[in-house]
Design an enzyme around this catalytic site. Sequence first.
Site, PDB file in Angstrom:
ATOM      1  N   LYS A 167      -8.011  13.916   4.419  1.00 13.27           N
ATOM      2  CA  LYS A 167      -7.310  12.555   4.255  1.00 13.27           C
ATOM      3  C   LYS A 167      -6.060  12.813   5.313  1.00 13.27           C
ATOM      4  CE  LYS A 167      -6.114  13.937  -0.095  1.00 13.27           C
ATOM      5  NZ  LYS A 167      -6.263  12.702  -0.714  1.00 13.27           N
ATOM      6  N   ARG A 168      -5.397  11.863   5.593  1.00 10.00           N
ATOM      7  CA  ARG A 168      -4.352  11.884   6.409  1.00 10.00           C
ATOM      8  C   ARG A 168      -3.220  13.043   6.118  1.00 10.00           C
ATOM      9  NH1 ARG A 168      -3.578   8.411  11.036  1.00 10.00           N
ATOM     10  NH2 ARG A 168      -1.747   9.716  11.391  1.00 10.00           N
ATOM     11  N   LYS A 199       1.122  14.278   0.409  1.00 13.25           N
ATOM     12  CA  LYS A 199      -0.018  14.634   0.014  1.00 13.25           C
ATOM     13  C   LYS A 199      -0.482  15.878  -0.210  1.00 13.25           C
ATOM     14  CE  LYS A 199      -2.301  10.815   2.669  1.00 13.25           C
ATOM     15  NZ  LYS A 199      -2.752   9.766   1.647  1.00 13.25           N
ATOM     16  N   HIS A 212       0.819  -1.166   0.193  1.00 16.45           N
ATOM     17  CA  HIS A 212      -0.075   0.108  -0.143  1.00 16.45           C
ATOM     18  C   HIS A 212       0.757   1.188   0.044  1.00 16.45           C
ATOM     19  CE1 HIS A 212      -4.071  -1.724   0.780  1.00 16.45           C
ATOM     20  NE2 HIS A 212      -3.248  -2.758   1.421  1.00 16.45           N
ATOM     21  N   LYS A 247     -14.679   8.400  -3.473  1.00 16.72           N
ATOM     22  CA  LYS A 247     -15.856   8.606  -2.914  1.00 16.72           C
ATOM     23  C   LYS A 247     -16.395   9.780  -3.502  1.00 16.72           C
ATOM     24  CE  LYS A 247     -13.822   6.155   1.131  1.00 16.72           C
ATOM     25  NZ  LYS A 247     -12.773   6.312   1.965  1.00 16.72           N
ATOM     26  N   THR A 294      -8.523   6.353  -2.175  1.00 18.58           N
ATOM     27  CA  THR A 294      -9.831   6.060  -2.168  1.00 18.58           C
ATOM     28  C   THR A 294     -10.778   7.089  -1.812  1.00 18.58           C
ATOM     29  OG1 THR A 294      -9.586   5.271   0.003  1.00 18.58           O
ATOM     30  CG2 THR A 294      -9.348   3.583  -1.623  1.00 18.58           C
TER      31      THR A 294
HETATM   32  C1  26V Z   1       2.376   4.783   6.441  1.00 15.81           C
HETATM   33  C2  26V Z   1       3.307   5.580   7.136  1.00 15.81           C
HETATM   34  C3  26V Z   1       3.805   5.257   8.260  1.00 15.81           C
HETATM   35  C4  26V Z   1       5.418   5.742   9.018  1.00 15.81           C
HETATM   36  C5  26V Z   1       5.547   7.039   8.327  1.00 15.81           C
HETATM   37  C6  26V Z   1       5.049   7.548   7.088  1.00 15.81           C
HETATM   38  C7  26V Z   1       3.947   6.649   6.664  1.00 15.81           C
HETATM   39  C8  26V Z   1       3.534   7.224   5.416  1.00 15.81           C
HETATM   40  C9  26V Z   1       2.350   6.226   4.872  1.00 15.81           C
HETATM   41  C10 26V Z   1       1.816   5.159   5.427  1.00 15.81           C
HETATM   42  C11 26V Z   1       1.016   4.349   4.515  1.00 15.81           C
HETATM   43  C12 26V Z   1       0.407   3.432   5.047  1.00 15.81           C
HETATM   44  C13 26V Z   1      -0.502   2.393   4.414  1.00 15.81           C
HETATM   45  C14 26V Z   1      -1.538   3.132   3.954  1.00 15.81           C
HETATM   46  O1  26V Z   1      -2.662   3.454   4.383  1.00 15.81           O
HETATM   47  N1  26V Z   1      -1.611   3.401   2.614  1.00 15.81           N
HETATM   48  C15 26V Z   1      -2.681   3.857   1.551  1.00 15.81           C
HETATM   49  O2  26V Z   1      -3.352   2.645   1.269  1.00 15.81           O
HETATM   50  C16 26V Z   1      -4.632   3.027   0.684  1.00 15.81           C
HETATM   51  C17 26V Z   1      -5.554   1.597   0.400  1.00 15.81           C
HETATM   52  O3  26V Z   1      -4.638   1.031  -0.481  1.00 15.81           O
HETATM   53  C18 26V Z   1      -4.389   3.888  -0.612  1.00 15.81           C
HETATM   54  O4  26V Z   1      -5.270   4.129  -1.124  1.00 15.81           O
HETATM   55  C19 26V Z   1      -3.491   4.946  -0.253  1.00 15.81           C
HETATM   56  O5  26V Z   1      -2.990   5.627  -1.342  1.00 15.81           O
HETATM   57  C20 26V Z   1      -2.413   4.503   0.515  1.00 15.81           C
HETATM   58  O6  26V Z   1      -1.452   5.584   1.007  1.00 15.81           O
END
Ligand code: 26V
Length: 749
Positions: free
Chosen positions: A483-484, A489, A297, A595, A591
């Site tokens: 979003k986060r 982003k 992801h 929406k 996602t």
């Molecule tokens: C995790 C972390 C953790 C440590 C610091 C930075 C960082 C940056 C990003 C993440 C992403 C975690 C995984 C995640 O939620 N990915 C999201 O997954 C969605 C479903 O597939 C996708 O639509 C998003 O584009 C993707 O960012």
Amino acid sequence: MNKRQILQKINALDTEGKDVIVLYNEISEIVAEAAYKDAKTCPSRRACYFSIEFLIGRSFYNNLMEAGILSEVKEILAKKGVDISEFEQIEDAALGNGGLGRLAACFLDSAAAEGLPLYGYGIRYKYGLFRQAIENGYQVEYPDDWQRFGDPWSFRREDQARTIEFADMKVRAVPYDMPVLGKRTNFLRLYQAEGGEEAQKISEYLYPADDTKEGKLLRIRQEYFFSAAAVGELIDQFVAKHGKRFAFFPRYYSIQLNDTHPVFAIAEFLRILTVSYKVPFQKAVAIAQKTFHYTNHTILPEALECWPEKYIKKILPQICAVLKRLDRFARRTLFARGCGDGEVESMAIRSGQNFRMANVAVFVCGRINGVAKIHSEIIKKELFQTAAKYFPERFCNKTNGVTQRRWLMLNNPALSALLDSCAAGWREKFDKISDLRKIEDDPFAIEKFIRVKEENKRALSDYIFQKEGVRLLPGAIVYAQVKRLHEYKRQLMTAFAISELYFKLKRGECPDFAPSVFLFGAKSAPSYFRAKGIIKFINAIAAMIAADETVNQKLQVIFVQNYNVSYAEKIVAGSDVSLQVSTAGLEASGTGNMKFMMNGAVTCGTMDGANIEIVEHAGRENNYIFGAEVEEIDSLRENGYDPAEYLAHDEDARRALDLLRTFPDEKGYYTELYAFLTIGASWHKPDHYFIFRDLGEYVAALIKINADYKDRADFAKKQIENIASSAYFSSDRTIREYAADIWRIKDEK
Ligand code: 26V
């Protein structure tokens, strides 16, 4: 499920003077019990979705809708003098951070709707994602005690509790089952950690900070805890039914690993087979290969999990031994395949003093997928280049989707009613939504659509007023970036773009400017300094504009507090423009973009993630695409990128950037952001996310939207075209693809 019986029971409830929370629990229990009885636990073949997050949101309305009794219950309650919307104050299970967790929830919903046997496995956190307040422009975090109203949708299964062993403690994993309603009732099983004080901590918090040794150990414990509970349970079940012929295991079970967090399940599987059942190691790996599949992801290096060997050794010595053995086995296999030294190293499981969890997944899993076309290509070309060279057949794409039941039927009744009249049958067969296209030539119907949007905007304005104490500018275009909060982003780029619009308005350069509202909603990780600085900056810009009487009837910025699933439901229904402006190549899919599309917002964004597929389906001319594409970003990265070159030609961009030096900066956020953008910071080069490459084009796109919106009917056509093209982005489609290509499961209802 017997609808009549359920309705009778609800009708018989005494509501007189009853607290809304008590009533909520009573109604939910009636529905949950009926659903749970309906859950079919033992299909011949099933898929299991292992995920450390399930961002469910509110269950009440969704489950009533899935049970087909929402409007009846609404009527029953109305007769008793209770407004069903009163339950909105209750619960919102936020057992997830963002996209990955919400996707897991959409998938469970879609599988149940499609009659597919898919079961979720995860953790029952006591506290979900923190509640966010904005105080004086700063993010403040409060614990999210989501169970304080009760948890009527879960069934504790004491009888199926298991013991999970760590070197220093034993922990009980007690399952709680939540029925997932649909054509077929499945369930989501969340394990709660019990035992001593230390044991309980394992399921206390979602995503504890892992920047310290203690934090990392806790995170490893969480990952192993639920992976081992789930895998142990499936193996026991298999042995009880089919004996020890493990070669048949993959005939009955497919396990999907949602990112690397559940990768310990692979190690535990190998441990049980080889240690408890004496299956030869190589054979066990071959069985695992047919059982486990992995979804990636994110390609961000900082998000790729690496666990220090010494930590694993300390608390999970047997797992450590399995991982070391797997590393040796992988190295041998890869050499035998003809990989060079560098290639073997890049795929190695044990590297330096760490275990690389993604490499465990990639070496073992039968299928590996990305979550949008571009992302699946990038992981093949970059992240997992060697694996893709030697095992190309393992790689595939599964473009994400969202469930239209929550994200259209439930959150947008006004649009749903319009669809009922213009795209009959869309509720049963979502592809029919394309019939909405017919109304593009019907001015009367277009007018109806516009009224639906207005109605949703009014509802959104009321909701925001209730939560934040401000109303949206009447008649404004509503733009949303929710979003986060993460640098890639680029919420900061939006903040700069808005500042530029503000400068232009002040100079009187846009006399015809249609009033515009920019909505932000975002939580920052509590320890993410730069993201917190960006939140403060957006709030400072909001305040600057609100205080300026010369523009505050034209431009408004609102940062909503505690953005969550329920907030999202309102915002996507009431927005005109969806801001999806990540640096090309970095947003795996997104996602939220889907929406918004389903609810009739045009996308203003970059060619990244699923945006690319959205414009493929809905037409580039009906959306607002700008900015560098992935090839250009790659070349800038390689050949040197200097934001100063872009700033030199753009006075407004310089002024926007300069706001970081003019606003008071009590916490040092802006100083750091400014330095990061201009000279770089830690391992980041200046403007690591290419904001100043894209900012000028972004502002131009926003101005174009503003001008186009003047012809409201024409703009509505673009919005309608987006809705009509959204069938592909239903998670029903996604889940059918997983079912057919990866899990090989069929409609079991
Ligand atoms: C995790 C972390 C953790 C440590 C610091 C930075 C960082 C940056 C990003 C993440 C992403 C975690 C995984 C995640 O939620 N990915 C999201 O997954 C969605 C479903 O597939 C996708 O639509 C998003 O584009 C993707 O960012």
